[in-house]
Design a protein around this motif. Sequence first.
Motif, PDB file in Angstrom:
ATOM      1  N   ASN A  32       0.860  -1.186   0.000  1.00 34.09           N
ATOM      2  CA  ASN A  32       0.000   0.000   0.000  1.00 34.09           C
ATOM      3  C   ASN A  32       0.898   1.238   0.000  1.00 34.09           C
ATOM      4  OD1 ASN A  32      -2.137   1.765   0.184  1.00 34.09           O
ATOM      5  ND2 ASN A  32      -2.457   1.463   2.386  1.00 34.09           N
ATOM      6  N   LYS A  34       1.556   5.067   0.033  1.00 37.11           N
ATOM      7  CA  LYS A  34       0.877   6.269   0.515  1.00 37.11           C
ATOM      8  C   LYS A  34       1.272   7.489  -0.320  1.00 37.11           C
ATOM      9  CE  LYS A  34       0.555   4.527   5.240  1.00 37.11           C
ATOM     10  NZ  LYS A  34       0.879   4.780   6.673  1.00 37.11           N
ATOM     11  N   PRO A  35       0.476   8.558  -0.253  1.00 33.93           N
ATOM     12  CA  PRO A  35       0.831   9.771  -1.019  1.00 33.93           C
ATOM     13  C   PRO A  35       2.183  10.358  -0.635  1.00 33.93           C
ATOM     14  CG  PRO A  35      -1.460   9.855  -0.316  1.00 33.93           C
ATOM     15  CD  PRO A  35      -0.852   8.662   0.353  1.00 33.93           C
ATOM     16  N   TYR A  38       4.797   8.705  -2.736  1.00 35.46           N
ATOM     17  CA  TYR A  38       4.820   9.248  -4.105  1.00 35.46           C
ATOM     18  C   TYR A  38       5.551  10.586  -4.147  1.00 35.46           C
ATOM     19  CZ  TYR A  38       1.533   5.778  -5.958  1.00 35.46           C
ATOM     20  OH  TYR A  38       0.943   4.613  -6.377  1.00 35.46           O
ATOM     21  N   CYS A 203       8.771   6.327   4.476  1.00 37.19           N
ATOM     22  CA  CYS A 203       7.649   6.217   3.546  1.00 37.19           C
ATOM     23  C   CYS A 203       7.616   4.918   2.752  1.00 37.19           C
ATOM     24  CB  CYS A 203       7.668   7.400   2.567  1.00 37.19           C
ATOM     25  SG  CYS A 203       7.623   9.009   3.370  1.00 37.19           S
ATOM     26  N   PRO A 205       6.651   1.373   1.736  1.00 37.49           N
ATOM     27  CA  PRO A 205       5.510   0.569   2.199  1.00 37.49           C
ATOM     28  C   PRO A 205       5.908  -0.725   2.900  1.00 37.49           C
ATOM     29  CG  PRO A 205       5.719   0.471  -0.187  1.00 37.49           C
ATOM     30  CD  PRO A 205       6.670   1.519   0.270  1.00 37.49           C
TER      31      PRO A 205
END
Length: 274
Positions: A32, A34-35, A38, A203, A205
């Motif tokens: 998953n 997350k923003p 990105y 960050c 995942p």
Amino acid sequence: IFMVLSLLSIVYGALRCNILAIKIKYDDYDVNVKPAAYLCIFLWRSFEIATRVIVLVLFSSVLQIWILPVVLVNLFVFFFYPWILFCQSKSPFPENIEKALSRFGTTIALCLLTLLYAGINMFCWSAVQLNLNNPDLISKSQNWYRLTVYYMLRFVENALLLLMWYIYRTDTYLYVCAPLLVLQLLLGYCMAVFFMLVFYQFCHPCKKLFAYSVSEGLLSCCKFLCFFCKPSKSSKLADKADLKSPANTDEAWNSSKTTDSQNGNPHQSVSSNA
């Protein structure tokens, strides 16, 4: 406008490759993204690719002929590196790439794939690491050592290319503050490394599956450097012994004189009689 659009398209492609590489490596887990991940990848790739392209353009603008050896060395190193690892492993030649291809066709396909891999690594760190020993041709392990060596050597190379541009720059850059531009490009590359570290530390995942985190790796590197920088205990003891040796010799000399005087040294009595 076209340059900015090209940069954005390349960065977007690098971002998608990063996400795809994560999903391939951790296929057995629910990934998953997350923003924030990105955003970190986008900033990481933007600074990395933009600074690398600008450095090569500046260098080629003043030393047109010497840009060819730089490009060829980068291509040859990253092209032959997977083949060297493949030869050292003594693994069988991969035959299951495409059943319709012959051995010669498989070799051509692997060479083209390696050439693409080398072209990507000349501008940025490839998210998918090529491994000819694996049937999937992809390395699914996170090699921190290779990642560290890549960015250290790339930073040194960019600094050397900028130094050559600064020395041989022409009148075209008369109204450009050259030291400030060099500093901005080096800081831009450092920002790329910074956002990469933030991504892997906070960050990613699948950061819980890492054997070592980024902070632990940096701490171990600092301890490793401090271990070599600080003097050893034996050298400290030797220095202390050297510092104490003159006093010890004086004390020994004085004690020997007192002992001789107490024992009645014949040499001393002869000298006193004389």
